[in-house]
Design an enzyme around this catalytic site. Structure first.
Site, PDB file in Angstrom:
ATOM      1  N   GLN A  73       0.826  -1.215   0.000  1.00  0.00           N
ATOM      2  CA  GLN A  73       0.000   0.000   0.000  1.00  0.00           C
ATOM      3  C   GLN A  73       0.854   1.256   0.000  1.00  0.00           C
ATOM      4  OE1 GLN A  73      -2.796  -0.095   3.259  1.00  0.00           O
ATOM      5  NE2 GLN A  73      -4.065  -1.650   2.321  1.00  0.00           N
ATOM      6  N   GLU A 132       6.174   7.890   6.572  1.00  0.00           N
ATOM      7  CA  GLU A 132       5.793   6.723   7.372  1.00  0.00           C
ATOM      8  C   GLU A 132       6.674   6.655   8.605  1.00  0.00           C
ATOM      9  OE1 GLU A 132       3.881   3.696   4.121  1.00  0.00           O
ATOM     10  OE2 GLU A 132       6.015   3.506   4.447  1.00  0.00           O
ATOM     11  N   HIS A 188       2.799  -5.515  11.868  1.00  0.00           N
ATOM     12  CA  HIS A 188       2.354  -4.168  11.484  1.00  0.00           C
ATOM     13  C   HIS A 188       1.358  -3.710  12.536  1.00  0.00           C
ATOM     14  CE1 HIS A 188       0.748  -0.813   9.215  1.00  0.00           C
ATOM     15  NE2 HIS A 188       1.645  -1.020   8.272  1.00  0.00           N
ATOM     16  N   ARG A 206       7.860   0.625  13.793  1.00  0.00           N
ATOM     17  CA  ARG A 206       6.756  -0.321  13.941  1.00  0.00           C
ATOM     18  C   ARG A 206       6.794  -1.180  15.183  1.00  0.00           C
ATOM     19  NH1 ARG A 206       6.123  -2.286   7.794  1.00  0.00           N
ATOM     20  NH2 ARG A 206       5.264  -0.280   7.242  1.00  0.00           N
ATOM     21  N   HIS A 232       3.410  -9.065   9.522  1.00  0.00           N
ATOM     22  CA  HIS A 232       3.424  -8.295   8.279  1.00  0.00           C
ATOM     23  C   HIS A 232       4.626  -8.598   7.391  1.00  0.00           C
ATOM     24  CE1 HIS A 232       2.560  -4.944   5.651  1.00  0.00           C
ATOM     25  NE2 HIS A 232       3.734  -4.387   5.907  1.00  0.00           N
ATOM     26  N   ARG A 234      12.447  -3.931  10.051  1.00  0.00           N
ATOM     27  CA  ARG A 234      12.485  -3.232   8.752  1.00  0.00           C
ATOM     28  C   ARG A 234      11.855  -1.856   8.847  1.00  0.00           C
ATOM     29  NH1 ARG A 234       8.673  -2.767   4.432  1.00  0.00           N
ATOM     30  NH2 ARG A 234       7.236  -4.065   5.607  1.00  0.00           N
TER      31      ARG A 234
HETATM   32  P1  FAD Z   1       6.261 -11.653  -3.284  1.00  0.00           P
HETATM   33  O1  FAD Z   1       5.770 -10.439  -3.923  1.00  0.00           O
HETATM   34  O2  FAD Z   1       5.573 -12.122  -2.056  1.00  0.00           O
HETATM   35  O3  FAD Z   1       6.200 -12.780  -4.392  1.00  0.00           O
HETATM   36  C1  FAD Z   1       6.498 -14.135  -4.086  1.00  0.00           C
HETATM   37  C2  FAD Z   1       6.339 -14.952  -5.342  1.00  0.00           C
HETATM   38  O4  FAD Z   1       6.828 -16.261  -5.105  1.00  0.00           O
HETATM   39  C3  FAD Z   1       4.885 -15.110  -5.775  1.00  0.00           C
HETATM   40  O5  FAD Z   1       4.841 -15.073  -7.173  1.00  0.00           O
HETATM   41  C4  FAD Z   1       4.543 -16.502  -5.287  1.00  0.00           C
HETATM   42  O6  FAD Z   1       3.528 -17.134  -6.034  1.00  0.00           O
HETATM   43  C5  FAD Z   1       5.872 -17.197  -5.516  1.00  0.00           C
HETATM   44  N1  FAD Z   1       6.056 -18.419  -4.724  1.00  0.00           N
HETATM   45  C6  FAD Z   1       6.127 -18.564  -3.385  1.00  0.00           C
HETATM   46  N2  FAD Z   1       6.316 -19.856  -3.063  1.00  0.00           N
HETATM   47  C7  FAD Z   1       6.366 -20.539  -4.242  1.00  0.00           C
HETATM   48  C8  FAD Z   1       6.523 -21.889  -4.595  1.00  0.00           C
HETATM   49  N3  FAD Z   1       6.667 -22.877  -3.684  1.00  0.00           N
HETATM   50  N4  FAD Z   1       6.531 -22.227  -5.898  1.00  0.00           N
HETATM   51  C9  FAD Z   1       6.366 -21.288  -6.864  1.00  0.00           C
HETATM   52  N5  FAD Z   1       6.209 -19.992  -6.593  1.00  0.00           N
HETATM   53  C10 FAD Z   1       6.218 -19.620  -5.296  1.00  0.00           C
HETATM   54  N6  FAD Z   1       6.697  -3.084   1.322  1.00  0.00           N
HETATM   55  C11 FAD Z   1       7.058  -1.845   0.951  1.00  0.00           C
HETATM   56  O7  FAD Z   1       8.233  -1.584   0.690  1.00  0.00           O
HETATM   57  N7  FAD Z   1       6.110  -0.868   0.848  1.00  0.00           N
HETATM   58  C12 FAD Z   1       4.788  -1.078   1.125  1.00  0.00           C
HETATM   59  O8  FAD Z   1       3.970  -0.184   1.002  1.00  0.00           O
HETATM   60  C13 FAD Z   1       4.400  -2.376   1.542  1.00  0.00           C
HETATM   61  N8  FAD Z   1       3.104  -2.639   1.853  1.00  0.00           N
HETATM   62  C14 FAD Z   1       2.746  -3.925   2.154  1.00  0.00           C
HETATM   63  C15 FAD Z   1       1.395  -4.205   2.374  1.00  0.00           C
HETATM   64  C16 FAD Z   1       1.001  -5.522   2.609  1.00  0.00           C
HETATM   65  C17 FAD Z   1      -0.452  -5.823   2.850  1.00  0.00           C
HETATM   66  C18 FAD Z   1       1.970  -6.555   2.658  1.00  0.00           C
HETATM   67  C19 FAD Z   1       1.571  -7.979   2.927  1.00  0.00           C
HETATM   68  C20 FAD Z   1       3.320  -6.264   2.464  1.00  0.00           C
HETATM   69  C21 FAD Z   1       3.720  -4.955   2.205  1.00  0.00           C
HETATM   70  N9  FAD Z   1       5.047  -4.639   1.967  1.00  0.00           N
HETATM   71  C22 FAD Z   1       5.404  -3.377   1.611  1.00  0.00           C
HETATM   72  C23 FAD Z   1       6.056  -5.702   1.880  1.00  0.00           C
HETATM   73  C24 FAD Z   1       6.318  -6.020   0.403  1.00  0.00           C
HETATM   74  O9  FAD Z   1       5.101  -6.004  -0.299  1.00  0.00           O
HETATM   75  C25 FAD Z   1       6.970  -7.382   0.238  1.00  0.00           C
HETATM   76  O10 FAD Z   1       8.067  -7.513   1.097  1.00  0.00           O
HETATM   77  C26 FAD Z   1       7.471  -7.562  -1.196  1.00  0.00           C
HETATM   78  O11 FAD Z   1       6.447  -7.307  -2.108  1.00  0.00           O
HETATM   79  C27 FAD Z   1       8.000  -8.963  -1.391  1.00  0.00           C
HETATM   80  O12 FAD Z   1       8.263  -9.148  -2.750  1.00  0.00           O
HETATM   81  P2  FAD Z   1       8.925 -10.498  -3.240  1.00  0.00           P
HETATM   82  O13 FAD Z   1       9.147 -10.371  -4.695  1.00  0.00           O
HETATM   83  O14 FAD Z   1      10.084 -10.836  -2.377  1.00  0.00           O
HETATM   84  O15 FAD Z   1       7.812 -11.609  -2.925  1.00  0.00           O
HETATM   85  C1  SIN Z   2       2.184   0.298   4.858  1.00  0.00           C
HETATM   86  O1  SIN Z   2       1.680   0.834   3.882  1.00  0.00           O
HETATM   87  O2  SIN Z   2       1.948   0.607   6.034  1.00  0.00           O
HETATM   88  C2  SIN Z   2       3.130  -0.814   4.618  1.00  0.00           C
HETATM   89  C3  SIN Z   2       4.430  -0.256   4.272  1.00  0.00           C
HETATM   90  C4  SIN Z   2       5.464  -1.306   4.416  1.00  0.00           C
HETATM   91  O3  SIN Z   2       5.178  -2.423   4.835  1.00  0.00           O
HETATM   92  O4  SIN Z   2       6.626  -1.005   4.133  1.00  0.00           O
END
Ligand code: FAD
Ligand code: SIN
Length: 542
Positions: free
Chosen positions: A61, A127, A251, A299, A360, A395
């Site tokens: 978000q 934030e 969170h 946080r 979170h 974080r």
């Molecule tokens: P993800 O985006 O989680 O992707 C993981 C991928 O791996 C997916 O495609 C999934 O299908 C795949 N996968 C997992 N296990 C397997 C498997 N066994 N086999 C095949 N595929 C698999 N961070 C910020 O910096 N700013 C924000 O505003 C923020 N807001 C957030 C809000 C929410 C509600 C949440 C939950 C998190 C937020 N975060 C935020 C954290 C951030 O979104 C994540 O840390 C980041 O997107 C992780 O990206 P990633 O590419 O590492 O993994």
């Molecule tokens: C949030 O929008 O509060 C999430 C931001 C983050 O997880 O970094």
């Protein structure tokens, strides 16, 4: 003996050149960033379980932190990151990421991410833990905009193949070669085709893990259903070190609603003036816990304060109130949240929002260097599944998408730089399921899954004690026997694969928490309330 394994008896298929140069497991911010960087030179296969937008990235978000304002500096962003991380961060990793942030934002702009603007500059929100406004965002739905832009670019690229519906089970290593070798190099992954129910082999010269976090190990989490620690567990089983798994971020403000269990209320609501109020006393209680930074303390501080208020006053939730801001301001800054809450009968322009803390973010993970290399030759990792040294003990908000972009690129750069040293894959044994049958008791999976998530929430949550951690450890050992027995007897399903990984992640979290004899950042234990200097990572070795 487990039969859900690569066969020692079944014939290997004849050797063949792998159709792809690099396999990436995960289609979130980290995986797709690496794919796009590699695809200029190599053929890339991206595998994802479920859909291509099922990870946390799509749900982000608040936004992405970067020094873009003339009054802001890298030094300030670095200091804020280290303060939030309670000194456990690796300074080199923090500098590495923060100095690359403005370039990462430029690339996202080139991909067409429609960040909010004010006049000609990017609009920056604020934030917790940030000493400046430095968060670029797309309203309150930044993640969806980023995920869509990356995915559109990947889909359009002739060198990228995207395969959804593949639940990866285990990394293929030298142990799985037709000519057995104990060397331990990674060659790809065994993956369950969710449609056919068959297990496929995907082999390549290089493999990148980008599988996200393990948030679903807790009963209450903002993370999507698939955040079951699969990549961390796969890397651990293949022999990689895992670090700081006790540092689970909660969170402070997840919506409290009996039907909608994991809807986040972005920290930017507090950044734009939202106040935390005890619904029973009407008191703005952060004055008691952090009188200077109030709702914008890091946080861990805010989540512990809410947890303490809830416990002390026997509450179900506390209130987050931004109704003192003009209604238009609230609607235009938080359109997604405003609309979602209206659907649930809450008008945030005039009413407070009931909130509770929820898991979170997974700060720990697979140990990687600045080149995104893991301990396992042939295996790189990026994003939330890793421990890169950036986050330390907690974080800083909006630093995690940034980490995905920087380390996704770093993995691609390192693979390209070392390409000539990377051998062609050998012949790999097929998956053997000749001695397993279809499960006749799926209820076992559901029961165990629920049990893990509940005791992790109760015993390994925001405030810990050694006794509670030991209780959790004991439960995990009992469940491990049951799950391993089940895994060895029945054909794999996505639920079973996830349960096995969830349990493995829970064990890594609890073992790490038991090793840390201090309270630092997100790890807070009543038995060891003080800090021990110098700060040390908790490193688990398989
Ligand atoms: P993800 O985006 O989680 O992707 C993981 C991928 O791996 C997916 O495609 C999934 O299908 C795949 N996968 C997992 N296990 C397997 C498997 N066994 N086999 C095949 N595929 C698999 N961070 C910020 O910096 N700013 C924000 O505003 C923020 N807001 C957030 C809000 C929410 C509600 C949440 C939950 C998190 C937020 N975060 C935020 C954290 C951030 O979104 C994540 O840390 C980041 O997107 C992780 O990206 P990633 O590419 O590492 O993994
Ligand atoms: C949030 O929008 O509060 C999430 C931001 C983050 O997880 O970094």
């Amino acid at each position: 003996m487990s039969q859900n394994n690569p066969s020692s008896s079944a014939a290997a298929t004849p050797g063949h050149a792998a159709p792809h140069d690099v396999i990436i497991i995960g289609s979130g911010a980290a995986g797709l960033t690496a794919a796009l960087a590699l695809a200029q030179h190599k053929r890339v296969l991206v595998l994802a379980k479920g859909t291509l937008t099922g990870g946390s990235t799509a749900w982000a978000q608040g936004g992405i932190a970067a020094v873009l304002d003339a009054g802001d500096t890298f030094e300030d962003h670095i200091r804020d990151t280290m303060v939030a991380g309670a000194g456990l961060n690796d300074l080199a990793a923090v500098q590495f990421v923060i100095e690359r942030a403005p370039k990462a934002i430029d690339r996202l702009c080139e991909l067409g991410v429609p960040f909010n603007r004010e006049a000609h500059a990017l609009h920056l929100t604020r934030e917790g833990g940030h000493s400046h406004r430095r968060i670029v965002h797309v309203d309150d739905a930044t993640g969806w905009a980023v995920q869509s832009a990356l995915l559109a670019a990947a889909e359009a690229h002739p060198n990228i193949t995207l395969l959804a519906g593949r639940t990866c089970i285990d990394l293929i290593t030298d142990r799985h070669r037709e000519q057995f070798s104990a060397a331990g190099r990674a060659w790809g992954v065994y993956a369950l085709n969710e449609e056919t129910g068959r297990v496929e082999r995907h082999v390549a010269r290089a493999t990148i893990l980008a599988t996200g976090g393990a948030g679903r190990v807790y009963q209450f989490s903002t993370a999507p259903r698939g955040a079951t620690g699969d990549g961390i567990a796969m890397a651990w089983r293949a022999g990689a070190r895992v670090s700081n798994m006790e540092m689970m971020q909660f969170h402070p403000t997840c919506l409290y609603n009996l039907d909608v269990k994991n809807f986040l209320i972005t920290e930017a609501v507090r950044g734009e003036g939202g106040r935390l109020i005890n619904p029973r006393t009407g008191q703005r209680f952060m004055r008691l816990y952090d009188p200077e930074r109030l709702e914008l303390a890091p946080r861990d501080v805010v989540a512990r304060a809410i947890d303490a208020e809830i416990k002390r006053h026997g509450l179900d939730y506390v209130h987050l109130d931004i109704s003192h801001q003009p209604a238009d301001f609230v609607r235009s800054h938080f359109p997604t949240i405003h609309e979602k809450l209206l659907g649930l009968g809450i008008d945030m322009t005039v009413q407070p929002i009931p909130v509770v803390p929820a898991q979170h973010y997974t700060c720990g993970g697979v140990v990687v260097g600045l080149d995104a290399r893991t301990d396992i030759p042939g295996l790189w990792a990026a994003g939330e599944c890793t421990e890169s040294g950036l986050h330390g003990a907690n974080r800083l908000a909006s630093n995690s998408l940034l980490e995905c972009f920087v380390f996704g690129e770093a993995a691609a750069e390192d693979i390209l730089a070392r390409w000539d040293e990377l051998a062609e894959p050998p012949v790999i044994l097929p998956w053997d399921e000749s001695r397993v049958t279809d499960s006749d008791e799926e209820v076992v999976i559901k029961q165990n899954w629920t049990e893990i998530r509940r005791f992790m929430w109760n015993y390994v949550g925001i405030v810990r004690t050694t006794k509670r951690l030991e209780r959790a450890h004991h439960r995990i050992q009992l469940l491990k026997r049951e799950v391993e027995d089940y895994y060895g007897s029945f054909r794999v399903t996505t639920d079973l694969i996830e349960l096995r990984n969830l349990l493995q992640s829970a064990e890594l979290i609890v073992k790490s928490a038991l090793q840390r004899k201090e309270s630092r950042g997100l790890h807070y234990t009543l038995d060891y309330p003080d800090l021990i200097d110098p700060p040390r990572d908790t490193v688990l070795v398989p």
